[in-house]
Design an enzyme around this catalytic site. Structure first.
Site, short mmCIF file in Angstrom:
data_model
loop_
_atom_site.label_atom_id
_atom_site.label_comp_id
_atom_site.label_asym_id
_atom_site.label_seq_id
_atom_site.Cartn_x
_atom_site.Cartn_y
_atom_site.Cartn_z
N CYS A 102 0.73 -1.01 0.44
CA CYS A 102 0.13 -0.17 0.13
C CYS A 102 1.23 1.48 0.30
O CYS A 102 2.52 1.26 0.21
CB CYS A 102 -0.88 -0.29 0.88
N HIS B 141 5.54 -5.01 8.54
CA HIS B 141 5.80 -6.37 9.14
C HIS B 141 5.70 -7.61 7.92
O HIS B 141 5.09 -7.92 7.70
CB HIS B 141 4.31 -6.77 10.17
N CYS C 38 2.62 6.23 8.85
CA CYS C 38 1.13 5.96 8.31
C CYS C 38 0.62 7.44 8.05
O CYS C 38 -0.01 7.62 8.69
CB CYS C 38 0.71 4.86 7.71
N GLU D 50 0.38 -0.91 16.18
CA GLU D 50 -0.71 0.27 15.65
C GLU D 50 -1.01 1.61 16.91
O GLU D 50 -1.70 2.24 17.37
CB GLU D 50 -1.21 0.68 14.58
N THR E 162 -6.09 0.54 12.00
CA THR E 162 -6.38 0.95 10.64
C THR E 162 -6.42 -0.45 9.08
O THR E 162 -6.66 -0.23 8.23
CB THR E 162 -5.48 1.71 9.80
N CYS F 239 -7.60 1.44 6.83
CA CYS F 239 -7.93 2.42 5.61
C CYS F 239 -8.05 1.48 4.14
O CYS F 239 -8.79 0.24 4.35
CB CYS F 239 -5.82 2.22 5.89
N SER G 164 -1.25 -7.86 10.92
CA SER G 164 -2.72 -7.73 11.05
C SER G 164 -4.13 -7.93 9.93
O SER G 164 -4.91 -8.74 9.73
CB SER G 164 -3.58 -6.53 12.45
N ASN G 165 -3.15 -6.93 8.98
CA ASN G 165 -4.05 -7.14 8.01
C ASN G 165 -3.99 -7.77 6.93
O ASN G 165 -4.85 -8.80 6.08
CB ASN G 165 -3.42 -5.23 6.41
N SER H 67 1.79 -5.59 3.19
CA SER H 67 3.20 -5.47 3.69
C SER H 67 3.91 -6.47 3.14
O SER H 67 4.79 -6.21 3.07
CB SER H 67 3.68 -6.01 5.15
#
Length: 321
Positions: free
Chosen positions: A22, A51, A106, A136, A175, A205, A234-235, A277
């Protein structure tokens, strides 16, 4: 003697798009690279810049040294703060020690930090939706005085919450959460506390939302979905959950070596994506590895176009130019 061609099993590969890096991750990596170009090695980085082990190892090879806390950074060194954000005490400590630092937080995380400060200034207690221990979350809690924010991780937490002043609340979110899970938690909070104040825009996000939508678009057509990402991302973990909810088997891998051929029994269609990431080179590495075993029909499924970029810190922008 004629050479016989060994036929490979056909495999349809649905490649999710958007996937991978991203704008915030791109910016954070660029900040470390430019700091190394401008000031030479070593440049210290507090916490993993993003990460992903491949990214971290690549930056180590260029001269970055990763540490967990500032007390591991020698005096007069240059240090970069990770994309996840840091508590206010960290740059304050760096200034006290005279360390030159670059903040790779970010901008979308920084926006949440500013929202937290504004809500506290308005006298509201903040309900923060996120995962305990994530950098975060630690960074956002560190923007406001102790006790000004309460963490909610699940819908059950939201149902059981007993704030001291139910009419004077605000909520913010990490996010990189599941869009669906967060929507459920926010609905509970708004139902229980009608006066609660939320952010004007979505805290989750654009990249997290877009990658989850892309997985939803392919997962229902796949028997197996592979997500490239780190176990502490996490994402990326949310992408595995989204795929599993759509009925596919789902596995998180960091590199091609993590894949087991046993996963492919009964699999005719594979979905592949990458967390925010994970670089595209790892996507191609996995496709190349699978091509040794399967006759691949690669199809990209695009659900959104991304054109967002973030400005570099002023002190490094000149080096980039």
């Amino acid at each position: 003697m004629t050479e016989q061609t060994i036929s490979k099993k056909p495999l349809t590969l649905l490649l999710a798009a958007p996937r991978g890096f991203c704008a915030g991750v791109d910016r954070a990596i660029k900040i470390v690279e430019l700091a190394l170009e401008q000031h030479g090695a070593p440049v210290y980085v507090r916490h993993e810049i993003v990460h992903n082990r491949f990214v971290v190892d690549s930056l180590k090879a260029k001269g970055a040294i990763f540490v967990e806390e500032l007390d591991e950074v020698p005096d007069d060194a240059h240090v970069v703060f990770s994309a996840h954000g840091v508590p206010k005490s960290v740059p304050a400590n760096a200034q006290q020690r005279g360390l030159a630092y670059f903040d790779a937080t970010c901008p979308l995380v920084s926006k949440v930090h500013k929202q937290a400060e504004r809500q506290v200034q308005a006298g509201r207690h903040i309900i923060f939706v996120g995962h305990a221990g994530h950098p975060e979350v630690i960074g956002t809690f560190g923007q406001v005085p102790a006790g000004a924010m309460t963490l909610v991780e699940t819908a059950e937490d939201a149902r059981n919450l007993q704030p001291a002043d139910a009419d004077n609340l605000a909520f913010l979110t990490q996010t990189t959460l599941s869009v669906d899970d967060t929507s459920e938690i926010v609905s509970i909070l708004e139902s229980r506390f009608p006066n609660i104040v939320g952010p004007k825009g979505e805290d989750i996000c654009y990249a997290t939302s877009n990658r989850q939508e892309a997985v939803k678009a392919i997962a229902g057509k796949c028997e197996l979905v592979i997500v490239i990402g780190a176990p502490n991302s996490s994402n990326s973990l949310r992408l595995v959950e989204v795929a599993a909810r759509s009925g596919a088997k789902a596995h998180l891998v960091q590199r091609a070596d993590d894949i087991s051929m046993n996963w492919f029994d009964g699999v005719d269609t594979l979905g592949l994506t990458a967390g925010a990431s994970a670089p595209e080179i790892l996507v191609r590495e996995i496709i190349d590895a699978l091509a040794a075993h399967f006759d691949i029909d690669e199809q990209q499924v695009t659900t959104a176009q991304e054109s967002i970029t973030f400005k570099l810190p002023r002190e490094l922008a000149g080096a980039a130019a």
